[in-house]
Design a protein around this motif. Structure first.
Motif, PDB file in Angstrom:
ATOM      1  N   ALA A 118       9.929  21.570  34.179  1.00 48.70           N
ATOM      2  CA  ALA A 118      11.659  21.143  34.245  1.00 48.70           C
ATOM      3  C   ALA A 118      12.622  22.310  35.833  1.00 48.70           C
ATOM      4  O   ALA A 118      12.951  22.219  36.185  1.00 48.70           O
ATOM      5  CB  ALA A 118      12.579  21.710  33.230  1.00 48.70           C
ATOM      6  N   ALA A 119      11.373  23.721  35.213  1.00 49.81           N
ATOM      7  CA  ALA A 119      12.020  24.571  36.711  1.00 49.81           C
ATOM      8  C   ALA A 119      11.485  24.765  37.770  1.00 49.81           C
ATOM      9  O   ALA A 119      12.360  24.433  38.607  1.00 49.81           O
ATOM     10  CB  ALA A 119      12.054  25.893  36.155  1.00 49.81           C
ATOM     11  N   VAL A 120      10.157  24.096  38.257  1.00 55.16           N
ATOM     12  CA  VAL A 120       9.841  23.511  39.034  1.00 55.16           C
ATOM     13  C   VAL A 120       9.947  22.244  39.265  1.00 55.16           C
ATOM     14  O   VAL A 120      10.556  22.431  40.364  1.00 55.16           O
ATOM     15  CB  VAL A 120       8.285  23.289  38.772  1.00 55.16           C
ATOM     16  CG1 VAL A 120       7.644  22.821  40.138  1.00 55.16           C
ATOM     17  CG2 VAL A 120       7.443  24.975  38.067  1.00 55.16           C
ATOM     18  N   GLY A 121      10.303  21.256  38.565  1.00 52.79           N
ATOM     19  CA  GLY A 121      11.422  20.159  39.608  1.00 52.79           C
ATOM     20  C   GLY A 121      12.553  20.222  39.854  1.00 52.79           C
ATOM     21  O   GLY A 121      12.896  20.054  40.992  1.00 52.79           O
ATOM     22  N   ALA A 122      13.336  21.397  39.483  1.00 48.03           N
ATOM     23  CA  ALA A 122      14.961  21.810  40.153  1.00 48.03           C
ATOM     24  C   ALA A 122      15.043  21.973  41.116  1.00 48.03           C
ATOM     25  O   ALA A 122      15.485  21.875  41.589  1.00 48.03           O
ATOM     26  CB  ALA A 122      15.680  22.423  38.308  1.00 48.03           C
ATOM     27  N   ALA A 123      13.445  23.155  41.315  1.00 46.60           N
ATOM     28  CA  ALA A 123      13.436  24.050  42.568  1.00 46.60           C
ATOM     29  C   ALA A 123      12.496  23.065  43.635  1.00 46.60           C
ATOM     30  O   ALA A 123      13.750  23.340  44.799  1.00 46.60           O
ATOM     31  CB  ALA A 123      12.689  25.290  42.509  1.00 46.60           C
ATOM     32  N   LEU A 124      12.593  22.114  43.243  1.00 45.52           N
ATOM     33  CA  LEU A 124      11.814  20.887  44.579  1.00 45.52           C
ATOM     34  C   LEU A 124      13.423  20.042  45.091  1.00 45.52           C
ATOM     35  O   LEU A 124      13.458  20.285  46.275  1.00 45.52           O
ATOM     36  CB  LEU A 124      11.054  20.293  44.023  1.00 45.52           C
ATOM     37  CG  LEU A 124       9.525  21.449  43.717  1.00 45.52           C
ATOM     38  CD1 LEU A 124       8.322  20.265  42.870  1.00 45.52           C
ATOM     39  CD2 LEU A 124       8.687  21.678  45.079  1.00 45.52           C
ATOM     40  N   GLU A 125      13.926  19.470  43.714  1.00 44.33           N
ATOM     41  CA  GLU A 125      14.955  18.729  44.408  1.00 44.33           C
ATOM     42  C   GLU A 125      16.123  19.888  44.912  1.00 44.33           C
ATOM     43  O   GLU A 125      16.465  19.240  46.055  1.00 44.33           O
ATOM     44  CB  GLU A 125      15.777  18.662  43.042  1.00 44.33           C
ATOM     45  CG  GLU A 125      16.426  17.131  43.141  1.00 44.33           C
ATOM     46  CD  GLU A 125      17.412  16.161  41.970  1.00 44.33           C
ATOM     47  OE1 GLU A 125      18.639  15.959  41.805  1.00 44.33           O
ATOM     48  OE2 GLU A 125      16.292  16.746  40.608  1.00 44.33           O
ATOM     49  N   ARG A 126      15.925  20.724  44.352  1.00 39.79           N
ATOM     50  CA  ARG A 126      17.845  21.714  45.304  1.00 39.79           C
ATOM     51  C   ARG A 126      17.034  21.614  46.605  1.00 39.79           C
ATOM     52  O   ARG A 126      17.901  22.570  47.418  1.00 39.79           O
ATOM     53  CB  ARG A 126      17.456  22.968  44.485  1.00 39.79           C
ATOM     54  CG  ARG A 126      18.560  23.995  44.859  1.00 39.79           C
ATOM     55  CD  ARG A 126      18.931  24.032  43.698  1.00 39.79           C
ATOM     56  NE  ARG A 126      21.163  24.362  45.194  1.00 39.79           N
ATOM     57  CZ  ARG A 126      22.232  24.426  43.989  1.00 39.79           C
ATOM     58  NH1 ARG A 126      22.242  24.508  42.795  1.00 39.79           N
ATOM     59  NH2 ARG A 126      23.091  24.688  44.617  1.00 39.79           N
ATOM     60  N   THR A 127      15.187  22.199  46.835  1.00 33.33           N
ATOM     61  CA  THR A 127      15.123  22.482  48.464  1.00 33.33           C
ATOM     62  C   THR A 127      15.338  20.998  49.129  1.00 33.33           C
ATOM     63  O   THR A 127      14.530  21.675  50.184  1.00 33.33           O
ATOM     64  CB  THR A 127      14.904  23.908  48.733  1.00 33.33           C
ATOM     65  OG1 THR A 127      13.085  22.904  47.284  1.00 33.33           O
ATOM     66  CG2 THR A 127      14.738  24.649  47.979  1.00 33.33           C
ATOM     67  N   LEU A 129      12.240  19.106  48.154  1.00 33.32           N
ATOM     68  CA  LEU A 129      10.758  19.182  48.589  1.00 33.32           C
ATOM     69  C   LEU A 129      10.574  17.920  47.887  1.00 33.32           C
ATOM     70  O   LEU A 129       8.666  18.657  47.327  1.00 33.32           O
ATOM     71  CB  LEU A 129      10.683  20.287  49.102  1.00 33.32           C
ATOM     72  CG  LEU A 129      10.422  21.267  49.375  1.00 33.32           C
ATOM     73  CD1 LEU A 129      10.366  22.806  49.437  1.00 33.32           C
ATOM     74  CD2 LEU A 129       9.817  20.906  51.050  1.00 33.32           C
ATOM     75  N   THR A 130      11.226  17.179  46.534  1.00 35.78           N
ATOM     76  CA  THR A 130      10.411  16.615  45.979  1.00 35.78           C
ATOM     77  C   THR A 130       9.715  15.778  46.437  1.00 35.78           C
ATOM     78  O   THR A 130       8.868  15.312  46.116  1.00 35.78           O
ATOM     79  CB  THR A 130      11.851  15.736  45.400  1.00 35.78           C
ATOM     80  OG1 THR A 130      12.143  16.785  44.592  1.00 35.78           O
ATOM     81  CG2 THR A 130      11.355  14.960  43.588  1.00 35.78           C
ATOM     82  N   GLY A 131       9.429  15.411  47.520  1.00 34.82           N
ATOM     83  CA  GLY A 131       8.719  13.758  48.134  1.00 34.82           C
ATOM     84  C   GLY A 131       7.558  14.259  48.480  1.00 34.82           C
ATOM     85  O   GLY A 131       6.828  13.784  49.474  1.00 34.82           O
ATOM     86  N   ARG A 132       7.433  15.965  48.900  1.00 30.08           N
ATOM     87  CA  ARG A 132       6.700  16.870  49.349  1.00 30.08           C
ATOM     88  C   ARG A 132       5.692  17.203  48.210  1.00 30.08           C
ATOM     89  O   ARG A 132       4.720  18.106  48.820  1.00 30.08           O
ATOM     90  CB  ARG A 132       6.741  17.643  50.278  1.00 30.08           C
ATOM     91  CG  ARG A 132       7.269  16.506  51.568  1.00 30.08           C
ATOM     92  CD  ARG A 132       7.533  18.031  52.902  1.00 30.08           C
ATOM     93  NE  ARG A 132       8.111  17.128  53.883  1.00 30.08           N
ATOM     94  CZ  ARG A 132       7.988  16.772  54.900  1.00 30.08           C
ATOM     95  NH1 ARG A 132       6.880  16.111  54.617  1.00 30.08           N
ATOM     96  NH2 ARG A 132       8.137  15.875  56.176  1.00 30.08           N
TER      97      ARG A 132
END
Length: 260
Positions: A118-127, A129-132
């Motif tokens: 969950a923390a990794v997913g939230a960090a990707l979304e915040r920056t 980068l979810t699509g990458r």
């Protein structure tokens, strides 16, 4: 609430003083810019604040406790760092890199938990980068790599974030995008910068170093004066008061007599 604080920090290496008596008290939620020419001690000060280096004298405290008493792993759960350049020969995806930020929260060799994911997913979304997330780290642009490193730091779920010249080697658009991202984060931030105009735009407070010593501290309007810029950087500048922050225009050196 107390936060990260430094009192009288000194760092000597082989008899040379790199940081000389620096004191800094961070206020929760603010963005503090570290300014100064190359060799002024900015990177060393950030490493002292992170607990990566031990001071020769003085102390760094977190919520009133010396970092030495807290320990590296516990400190890393609160304080995250982003270095100037990050390299790896290992084939990693963006998600793999961001997941490294969860290491302080796990015992060695234990698998990732739902909280880690969950923390990794939230960090990707915040920056953004979810699509990458599944893209190779080695295929990223410089700006994307910097965003990935910030995402890795955010995955630590820190309250304090230390960044060492994160806009180096980025074009103007990516510099602004990156600093917009950093300024919007719900953390206390210390960021070393070379560009005085970017510091004026994005920082609440500035600490200026020269030869390891703090020579000025205050708001951008208080600190970024023509006299200070000439004293620290050896260049002449004009400073105008624009809405929200000062703007610096550097002046060319006077042409010596007889030269064209």
């Amino acid at each position: 609430m107390t936060s990260l604080q430094a009192q009288g920090l000194v760092r000597r290496v082989a008899g040379q003083v790199i940081v000389d008596g620096v004191t800094l008290a961070l206020r929760p939620g603010e963005t503090v810019g570290l300014l100064g020419p190359n060799g002024s001690g900015k990177s060393t000060l950030l490493r002292l604040l992170a607990g990566v280096l031990a001071p020769t004298a003085g102390v760094v405290t977190l919520d009133g406790r010396p970092l030495g008493d807290i320990g590296r792993r516990a400190t890393a759960r609160r304080v995250a760092t982003v270095e100037q350049d990050a390299h790896t020969q290992t084939e990693l995806t963006v998600r793999d890199v961001v997941a490294l930020g969860r290491i302080p929260h796990r015992r060695a060799w234990t698998p990732a938990t739902a909280a880690d994911a969950a923390a990794v997913g939230a960090a990707l979304e915040r920056t953004g980068l979810t699509g990458r997330a599944d893209q190779s780290w080695h295929t990223l642009s410089g700006g994307e790599r910097q965003r990935t490193q910030i995402a890795r730091a955010l995955a630590q779920e820190p309250r304090e974030l230390l960044l060492d010249e994160p806009t180096n080697h980025l074009d103007i658009q990516h510099q602004l995008d990156l600093l917009d991202l950093v300024a919007a984060l719900p953390v206390t931030t210390v960021i070393a910068l070379h560009d005085l105009n970017l510091a004026a735009m994005y920082c609440d407070r500035l600490l200026v170093l020269r030869d390891g010593r703090a020579v000025a501290e205050g708001t951008p309007a208080e600190v970024l004066t023509p006299a200070l810029i000439e004293q620290v950087y050896g260049v002449r500048a004009e400073v105008t008061d624009e809405p929200g922050h000062p703007v610096i225009r550097f002046l060319r050196p006077a042409t010596p007599a007889g030269r064209y």
